[in-house]
Design a protein around this motif. Sequence first.
Motif, PDB file in Angstrom:
ATOM      1  N   ASN A 256      -3.017   6.176  12.364  1.00 34.60           N
ATOM      2  CA  ASN A 256      -3.285   4.742  12.416  1.00 34.60           C
ATOM      3  C   ASN A 256      -4.573   4.464  11.669  1.00 34.60           C
ATOM      4  N   LYS A 257      -4.480   3.635  10.646  1.00 31.51           N
ATOM      5  CA  LYS A 257      -5.669   3.366   9.839  1.00 31.51           C
ATOM      6  C   LYS A 257      -5.711   1.921   9.352  1.00 31.51           C
ATOM      7  N   LYS A 258      -6.913   1.393   9.324  1.00 24.19           N
ATOM      8  CA  LYS A 258      -7.106   0.027   8.831  1.00 24.19           C
ATOM      9  C   LYS A 258      -7.959   0.053   7.571  1.00 24.19           C
TER      10      LYS A 258
ATOM     11  N   ALA B 299      -5.266  -4.525   5.979  1.00 27.45           N
ATOM     12  CA  ALA B 299      -3.958  -3.955   6.279  1.00 27.45           C
ATOM     13  C   ALA B 299      -4.124  -2.813   7.257  1.00 27.45           C
ATOM     14  N   THR B 300      -3.236  -2.744   8.213  1.00 32.07           N
ATOM     15  CA  THR B 300      -3.238  -1.658   9.178  1.00 32.07           C
ATOM     16  C   THR B 300      -1.876  -0.994   9.160  1.00 32.07           C
TER      17      THR B 300
ATOM     18  N   VAL C 240      -4.504   5.214  -0.695  1.00 32.10           N
ATOM     19  CA  VAL C 240      -5.761   5.137   0.042  1.00 32.10           C
ATOM     20  C   VAL C 240      -5.595   5.704   1.450  1.00 32.10           C
ATOM     21  N   LEU C 241      -4.519   5.307   2.095  1.00 29.54           N
ATOM     22  CA  LEU C 241      -4.284   5.732   3.479  1.00 29.54           C
ATOM     23  C   LEU C 241      -4.025   7.231   3.596  1.00 29.54           C
ATOM     24  N   MET C 242      -3.331   7.782   2.616  1.00 31.91           N
ATOM     25  CA  MET C 242      -2.915   9.175   2.714  1.00 31.91           C
ATOM     26  C   MET C 242      -3.890  10.163   2.085  1.00 31.91           C
ATOM     27  N   ARG C 243      -4.911   9.667   1.435  1.00 30.77           N
ATOM     28  CA  ARG C 243      -5.845  10.544   0.718  1.00 30.77           C
ATOM     29  C   ARG C 243      -6.404  11.649   1.613  1.00 30.77           C
TER      30      ARG C 243
ATOM     31  N   GLN D  83     -11.781   2.149  12.466  1.00 31.46           N
ATOM     32  CA  GLN D  83     -10.576   2.260  13.279  1.00 31.46           C
ATOM     33  C   GLN D  83      -9.567   3.211  12.647  1.00 31.46           C
ATOM     34  N   THR D  84      -9.791   4.483  12.827  1.00 28.98           N
ATOM     35  CA  THR D  84      -8.890   5.499  12.303  1.00 28.98           C
ATOM     36  C   THR D  84      -8.539   6.468  13.420  1.00 28.98           C
TER      37      THR D  84
END
Length: 205
Positions: free
Chosen positions: A173-175, A154-155, A190-193, A9-10
């Motif tokens: 949007n990322k989970k 976490a989302t 992790v999210l922004m990598r 889910q990205t």
Amino acid sequence: MVSTSILAQTNLYENPKFDAIAKNHQSIGIIPFKATVKLRPKQMAKMSPEQFKRLEISEGKSIQTAMYSWFLKRKKRGKLLSIEVQDPNKTMALLGKEGITQENLSNYTPEEIAKILGVDALISGTYNTNKPMSEGASVALGVLIGFWGTTNSATVNMSVHNASDGVLLWNYNKKVRGSIGSSPEDLINVLMRKASRRLSYTKKS
């Protein structure tokens, strides 16, 4: 070591004019994210409504601070274009002078908030988790209600709006699921990598 499992889910949206618009930006403001924390019934039963409210506010502020730190590290490494990122303390002070708090932020448009902050772009978002990430919240919950555990999801839904007209420039949007520690910085990293490669303010790698 941070262990993560990235789910499918990205979703990433980039305005076709983002690069062109961003060239004229000199400053970015980051407001606290609207956090939603889901606890188990037994955990909720041991918290008062006021404690739970403070918990979610703390989480939202932690994500704001972590995002600010991420940008500062990028700038130090020379991976952030010539743009200033407003200190969260200044952001909250300016908002406070206008009677704006984390609780009523949603009553204002991105343009209105950006004008108050005096920035060219505004970063905002939502954060949903079943395990609080901020150190203070984690320690308090661990001591009070035995919250420690290895499972976490976490989302984050993050948006960048243009200040002058409120146009959406970027949405991500990322989970994430797995053990990602108790640090908001870990989560943001992790999210922004990968997403940072599509963010106009950071140099393409």
